[in-house]
Enzyme design. Structure first.
Site, mmCIF file in Angstrom:
data_model
loop_
_atom_site.group_PDB
_atom_site.id
_atom_site.type_symbol
_atom_site.label_atom_id
_atom_site.label_comp_id
_atom_site.label_asym_id
_atom_site.label_seq_id
_atom_site.Cartn_x
_atom_site.Cartn_y
_atom_site.Cartn_z
ATOM 1 C CE LYS A 46 -1.318 -3.214 12.001
ATOM 2 N NZ LYS A 46 -2.432 -3.568 11.098
ATOM 3 C CB SER A 58 -10.227 -6.071 8.406
ATOM 4 O OG SER A 58 -10.146 -5.094 7.399
#
Lengths: 220, 220
Positions: free
Chosen positions: B171, B132
């Site tokens: 991120k 993922s």
DNA sequence: TTATACCACGAACGCTTGTTCTGTGTCAAG
DNA sequence: CTTGACACAGAACAAGCGTTCGTGGTATAA
């Protein structure tokens, strides 16, 4: 089962001595430091430390001690460290610099622990330059550790030089009948098929390291 | 003044032996390995290595050898090794395990050199489970080293927990007016915008390590 | 009390290991 | 040819060092 205060001091002394002097202490050195006059007492307590899994002993060998962790692996900082020459950059448009077997003195060495890299022979490291290897999940600035070799096993991640394209690429390699399949690391990407004559294996990629700590800026 | 081939082999043997066994070899062990029957000859060549500044010797001490660099500093026992607990797995669908300040005994420790990781406090490591995080250029099986913290600088690579989505993601983070921009590592991918209330920073990613050595198979 | 671990001391044994001494052969400089 | 630096072999010595054995003191349990 805990350790006595004396055993704790022995363990601490062994650790410090080994790091400090580059060799483990002898039984008598340990005894002198923790105040034990008899070698047999030191021996006795060393066996306790072995039973507790803190050290390992080699029989009938001078200084045959080592600090280990519970898995039996040598644990002391510095024992399991490999030095690898950082030879230069790897970029899509140019051949990678391969280590001259002889005496090319590397500008820089990088130290890695055995936890990270198991092999030791024929290793070298390269900085990745540019974004051309995104499909291999490798980014600008990453460090790749490679082992020099001209062949590879199916599925190995290798650096190949594509002669016609004059291009370096990092892919998983699979030999298929009459062709070589170069599979990007990113599972969402399509493989590349090449004529075996066009691919030249430069080395196997063993390790990719990415450091993310070069920014400054403001707290949010 | 160069070294003879025999002296080079002695030096290599001493290095390997010391790293491997956790103690330096004896004169006779060196002699046996490089094919010298006389201890005095080994002694003679060891003194040459000392003269060349490659090793240091301690007189009348068993295994009184150590590898040094030209500054005279001990080279093998690298001072800069950091031990980091490997706490578990990180996956998209679940919160990451954060280190209990106290006594959570880590199943496993991973040793890293200071060449790779500069900080030391509040570090922990996680195995990445699943694909993922491909958009962060992070693959199944990678190891991420993180520092526990609830805030971050603009541009930091962070692990965030998205409350509404019940999802962990890695991120780069940027605070913008009235929103938070979460920028994938992969420069070809679009950023994600989130309400600041929905993002919970778990820690900063300092390091990504990918080991590629778990395949077998056939020579090509 | 006796029994049994546990922890400690001292001494002796014997292999290990660094050191030293004598001797040999080679090679280049004088 | 002689000399001396260099590289090596073999042997012997002495100190280093791990091992073992006998002994004894102090707890705790039977």
């Amino acid at each position: 089962m805990g350790l006595s205060e004396r055993q704790q001091r022995m363990y601490a002394y062994i650790s410090h001595f080994t790091v400090d002097k580059g060799r483990p202490p002898t039984i008598r050195e340990i005894g002198a430091h923790v105040g034990i006059s008899s070698t047999s007492v030191v021996n006795y307590n060393l066996n306790v430390l072995v039973r507790e899994g803190l050290i390992a002993r080699e029989k009938e060998v001078s200084r045959g001690l080592r600090i280990v962790n519970h898995t039996g692996k040598s644990m002391l900082p510095g024992i399991g460290v490999v030095q690898i020459p950082l030879l230069g950059k790897i970029a899509a448009g140019q051949p990678i610099p391969v280590p001259e077997a002889g005496i090319a003195p590397p500008d820089e060495m990088i130290s890695l622990t055995r936890d990270i890299i198991q092999e030791q022979e024929g290793l070298f490291a390269l900085h990745v330059k540019g974004n051309s290897m995104i499909d291999a999940l490798i980014n600008d600035g990453d460090v790749v550790v490679m082992k020099k070799q001209e062949s590879a096993n199916n599925g190995d991640m290798v650096a190949v030089w594509l002669k016609d394209e004059k291009e370096t690429t990092l892919k998983r390699i699979y030999r298929e009948p009459k062709r070589v399949r170069l599979q990007p690391m990113n599972p969402t990407m399509k493989p590349l098929f090449q004529n075996p004559e066009n691919v030249e294996i430069q080395g196997k990629v063993l390790l990719v390291i990415r450091q993310l700590q070069k920014q400054s800026a403001v707290k949010i």
